[in-house]
Scaffold this motif. Structure first.
Motif, short mmCIF file in Angstrom:
data_model
loop_
_atom_site.label_atom_id
_atom_site.label_comp_id
_atom_site.label_asym_id
_atom_site.label_seq_id
_atom_site.Cartn_x
_atom_site.Cartn_y
_atom_site.Cartn_z
N GLU A 264 -0.58 0.61 -1.56
CA GLU A 264 -0.26 -0.09 -0.12
C GLU A 264 1.50 -0.30 0.49
OE1 GLU A 264 -1.27 -3.40 3.01
OE2 GLU A 264 -1.82 -3.65 1.05
N VAL A 265 2.07 -0.59 -0.48
CA VAL A 265 3.69 -0.48 -0.65
C VAL A 265 4.33 0.91 -0.54
CG1 VAL A 265 5.86 -1.27 -1.68
CG2 VAL A 265 3.86 -3.35 -1.27
N VAL A 266 3.52 1.44 -1.59
CA VAL A 266 4.38 2.97 -1.25
C VAL A 266 4.08 3.45 0.04
CG1 VAL A 266 4.48 5.05 -2.43
CG2 VAL A 266 3.82 2.81 -3.69
N VAL A 267 2.29 3.66 0.51
CA VAL A 267 2.15 3.97 1.37
C VAL A 267 2.87 3.34 3.18
CG1 VAL A 267 -0.02 4.47 2.88
CG2 VAL A 267 0.09 4.61 0.75
N ASP A 268 3.74 2.42 2.53
CA ASP A 268 4.03 1.59 4.72
C ASP A 268 5.61 1.70 4.34
OD1 ASP A 268 1.34 0.59 4.72
OD2 ASP A 268 2.19 -1.59 3.64
N THR A 269 5.51 2.13 3.09
CA THR A 269 7.06 3.24 2.87
C THR A 269 7.98 4.39 3.54
OG1 THR A 269 7.37 1.34 0.71
CG2 THR A 269 9.34 3.64 1.03
N ILE A 270 6.44 4.63 2.99
CA ILE A 270 6.95 6.73 3.53
C ILE A 270 6.52 6.16 5.00
CG2 ILE A 270 5.73 8.58 3.47
CD1 ILE A 270 7.48 7.67 0.87
N ASP A 271 5.66 5.30 5.55
CA ASP A 271 5.37 5.08 6.81
C ASP A 271 6.10 5.66 7.70
OD1 ASP A 271 2.96 6.25 6.71
OD2 ASP A 271 1.92 3.81 6.84
N ARG A 272 7.39 4.43 7.09
CA ARG A 272 8.80 3.86 8.17
C ARG A 272 9.85 4.69 8.06
NH1 ARG A 272 7.83 -0.86 4.38
NH2 ARG A 272 10.29 -0.38 3.15
N PHE A 273 9.55 5.62 7.30
CA PHE A 273 10.43 7.28 6.88
C PHE A 273 9.89 8.52 7.75
CE2 PHE A 273 12.06 4.71 3.83
CZ PHE A 273 13.06 4.90 4.01
N ASN A 303 -5.12 4.41 -9.63
CA ASN A 303 -4.05 4.44 -8.99
C ASN A 303 -3.49 5.89 -8.31
OD1 ASN A 303 -4.55 1.95 -9.74
ND2 ASN A 303 -3.21 1.84 -10.79
N PHE A 304 -3.02 6.39 -8.80
CA PHE A 304 -2.41 8.04 -8.52
C PHE A 304 -2.74 8.80 -7.43
CE2 PHE A 304 -1.16 12.32 -8.71
CZ PHE A 304 -0.41 12.29 -8.03
N MET A 308 -2.69 8.68 -3.83
CA MET A 308 -2.04 10.32 -3.22
C MET A 308 -3.18 10.58 -2.09
SD MET A 308 0.29 12.54 -4.52
CE MET A 308 1.39 10.75 -4.60
N ARG A 309 -4.88 10.06 -2.02
CA ARG A 309 -5.91 10.57 -0.87
C ARG A 309 -5.10 9.73 -0.02
NH1 ARG A 309 -9.93 9.79 -4.96
NH2 ARG A 309 -9.97 7.62 -4.57
N GLU A 310 -4.15 8.39 0.81
CA GLU A 310 -3.84 7.76 1.31
C GLU A 310 -1.95 8.67 2.00
OE1 GLU A 310 -4.49 4.70 4.42
OE2 GLU A 310 -6.00 5.57 2.80
N LEU A 311 -1.65 8.39 1.17
CA LEU A 311 -0.22 8.95 1.26
C LEU A 311 -1.11 10.53 2.44
CD1 LEU A 311 2.77 8.46 1.33
CD2 LEU A 311 2.74 10.37 -0.81
N THR A 312 -1.30 10.97 1.13
CA THR A 312 -1.56 12.54 2.23
C THR A 312 -2.59 12.32 3.51
OG1 THR A 312 -3.28 13.10 0.65
CG2 THR A 312 -1.33 13.92 0.43
N ALA A 313 -3.42 11.66 3.27
CA ALA A 313 -3.90 11.54 4.58
C ALA A 313 -3.09 10.93 5.96
CB ALA A 313 -5.39 11.04 4.32
N ARG A 314 -2.65 9.98 5.58
CA ARG A 314 -1.02 9.34 6.23
C ARG A 314 -0.66 10.80 6.79
NH1 ARG A 314 -0.49 3.04 5.83
NH2 ARG A 314 -2.82 2.53 5.26
#
Length: 326
Positions: A264-273, A303-304, A308-314
């Motif tokens: 979640e922290v990684v996804v939220d971090t990428i979302d900000r940028f 975990n990877f 990746m599923r969440e990161l690519t979907a967002r």
């Protein structure tokens, strides 16, 4: 007087004679009960009985041996049948194991098929301009990933697990990804820590030429930079360094596991940028390819995949998980 004496003598003689006959008869009777012939007949009768008993014993011993052989034969047959039953049980167990493995493989194949079916390729005006109206892909290895970008960035996990076990496949997939973009305006390659492959192209685009493409593939074969198996630094650096409103950019993440503490922290971090605009368009597309190095053996692989599923979907991208090294 003389006559009386003669009569008394006559009576006494008769008495003596009678007593003598009686004694002889008595002796005869006594001698008859102990005659030798009676003893001989008794011995013969006992010998016959003993012979009969001995014959019966031999018969019983013969029957016992026959029964013993039958029992031994039946025991051997029972052992053979038990051994055959054990083999049959083992064969049944092996068949059930193969069926279970085949069933699991079928479930995985269905899941991968559904995953690929959900990833739909779009052909935009910019892609038409770059590739041409009559362009058709000959290779579906990167199936389902939109190829509408003018610039592409590779963020590659260079950890030991990837380099030691999946590197030839990494080189192959990078080459195949480049092949589906015949012409782009710029390329960049960095590892998951944000370290550049070519120091002369730090914070700038690598020109897209056949020579530069060959140099990228050749350098990748022996590129072994330090990695912490977390793509957040590389993806963040790619977005913050190269994003421009007038550029269509795709980031390709290659990896096998995620050692970070929180997805979640990684996804939220990428979302900000990489926040999407009002129309839902992302500043940068983020695609990912998962390599099956530690698949099914470590939680970090799961975990990877989740990351990746969440990161690519967002981030307007597609995640493709490879099932084998072929």
């Amino acid at each position: 007087m003389r006559r009386r004496d003669i009569e008394e003598i006559g009576l006494s003689f008769l008495d003596v004679i009678c007593c003598g006959f009686g004694a002889i008869i008595l002796l005869l009777m006594i001698v008859k009960t102990v005659q030798p012939i009676v003893l001989e007949e008794t011995d013969l009768e006992l010998d016959g009985i003993v012979a009969l008993k001995r014959e019966s014993k031999f018969d019983i011993e013969g029957q016992t041996r026959v029964l013993k052989r039958q029992i031994e034969d039946e025991q051997r047959q029972l052992d053979q049948e038990l051994s055959q039953l054990a083999r049959v049980k083992q064969q049944v167990s092996d068949i059930l194991g193969q069926f279970s493995a085949a069933e699991d493989q079928a479930v995985q194949q269905v899941a991968r098929h559904n995953q690929l079916s959900e990833a739909k390729q779009s052909l935009t005006d910019e892609m038409e301009r770059l590739l041409g109206l009559n362009f058709s892909r000959l290779d579906n290895t990167i199936g389902g990933i939109p190829v509408d970008s003018e610039y592409i960035i590779f963020v590659i996990d260079t950890s030991g697990s990837m380099y030691n076990f999946a590197w030839p496949l990494v080189v192959q997939k990078l080459q195949e990804t480049l092949d589906i973009y015949p012409t782009v305006k710029g390329i960049q390659v960095m590892n998951d820590m944000g370290n550049y492959m070519f120091s002369q192209y730090v914070d700038t685009w690598i020109p897209d030429t056949p020579a530069r493409r060959r140099a990228i593939v050749g350098r990748l074969r022996t590129w072994n930079a330090f990695s912490n198996s977390s793509p957040v630094e590389g993806v963040t650096k790619a977005i913050t360094t190269f994003y421009a409103p007038d550029k269509k950019i795709s980031v390709y993440v290659f990896g096998d596991d995620f050692q970070g503490r929180s997805v979640e922290v990684v996804v939220d971090t990428i979302d900000r940028f990489n926040a999407a605009d009002e129309d839902g368009n992302c500043r940068v597309r983020v695609h990912a390819i998962g390599f099956p190095v530690v698949l099914g053996q470590a939680q970090s692989a799961a975990n990877f995949a989740a990351l990746m599923r969440e990161l690519t979907a967002r981030n307007c991208g597609t995640f493709v998980g490879l099932a084998s090294y072929e």
